[in-house]
Design an enzyme around this catalytic site. Sequence first.
Site, PDB file in Angstrom:
ATOM      1  CG  ASP A   1     -29.575 -40.352  20.641  1.00 12.35           C
ATOM      2  OD1 ASP A   1     -29.733 -39.444  21.466  1.00 12.35           O
ATOM      3  OD2 ASP A   1     -29.440 -41.550  20.965  1.00 12.35           O
TER       4      ASP A   1
ATOM      5  CE  LYS B   1     -30.615 -40.951  24.027  1.00 10.37           C
ATOM      6  NZ  LYS B   1     -29.865 -42.149  23.649  1.00 10.37           N
TER       7      LYS B   1
ATOM      8  CB  CYS C   1     -31.782 -44.198  21.107  1.00  5.53           C
ATOM      9  SG  CYS C   1     -30.128 -44.783  21.573  1.00  5.53           S
TER      10      CYS C   1
HETATM   11  C1  C5J Z   1     -29.145 -44.877  18.955  1.00  5.75           C
HETATM   12  C2  C5J Z   1     -27.574 -46.685  18.789  1.00  5.75           C
HETATM   13  N1  C5J Z   1     -29.224 -43.553  19.069  1.00  5.75           N
HETATM   14  N2  C5J Z   1     -28.225 -47.291  17.809  1.00  5.75           N
HETATM   15  N3  C5J Z   1     -27.948 -45.467  19.230  1.00  5.75           N
HETATM   16  O1  C5J Z   1     -30.104 -45.524  18.599  1.00  5.75           O
HETATM   17  O2  C5J Z   1     -26.624 -47.226  19.296  1.00  5.75           O
END
Ligand code: C5J
Length: 224
Positions: A28, A133, A166
């Site tokens: 991400d 995802k 994540c």
């Molecule tokens: C991720 C989030 N990528 N913190 N998303 O950690 O909502």
Amino acid sequence: MNDRTVSVEAEPYPFELALDACALLVIDMQRDFLEPGGFGEMLGNDVSHLRRTIEPNRALLRAWRARALPVIHTREGHRPDLSDLSPAKKIRGRSKTQIGDVGPMGRILVRGEPGHDIIPELYPLPGEPVVDKPGKGAFFATDLPAILQHRGIRQIVVTGVTTEVCVHTTVREANDRGYDCLVPADCVGSYFPEFHEMALRMIKAQGGLFGWVSHSEQILAVIT
Ligand code: C5J
């Protein structure tokens, strides 16, 4: 250990990295989470805590690609019609601005929008799978399990953001599925430094409850 295995200094003990069976999974690293003016900053977060991970990730990616080892990227986000967005995730936080609304870089966490894309510094190369995802973990409702299985992957170096959300969810999912995970601390980041620290401590606690923690320099030392 054979000549396709290298030993990485790590905690709680060295990680025997199998070069034939280890993927780099970059979680991400999206514009909306990392860039000034994105959704993350709009919510009041200090993106510098995440941006410090860009250079270590870039160095690790460069070395990984130079050895032609497998790289996989993920992006958190949803279909434009939001049909894969659970009502629970949509309303959680009671925020005025929700997933699917128009934010500073297009519709928030919607696939195809500018903010959903990966930052240019770490942009995937052709041939590197990008896994979209809808959840926090990279295994939930994705084809990541098939990609790993078909490539004979048994170990995963997990980097990206955010450490306690994540990244952590993915490490836990992978651990339960039998994968060994190594997390380089400088390649993962959180808006909340104390959560970052605690999340890393949890991974390596009790003899490696969820995996191993090291530093990109320790990986680079054995793969370059
Ligand atoms: C991720 C989030 N990528 N913190 N998303 O950690 O909502």
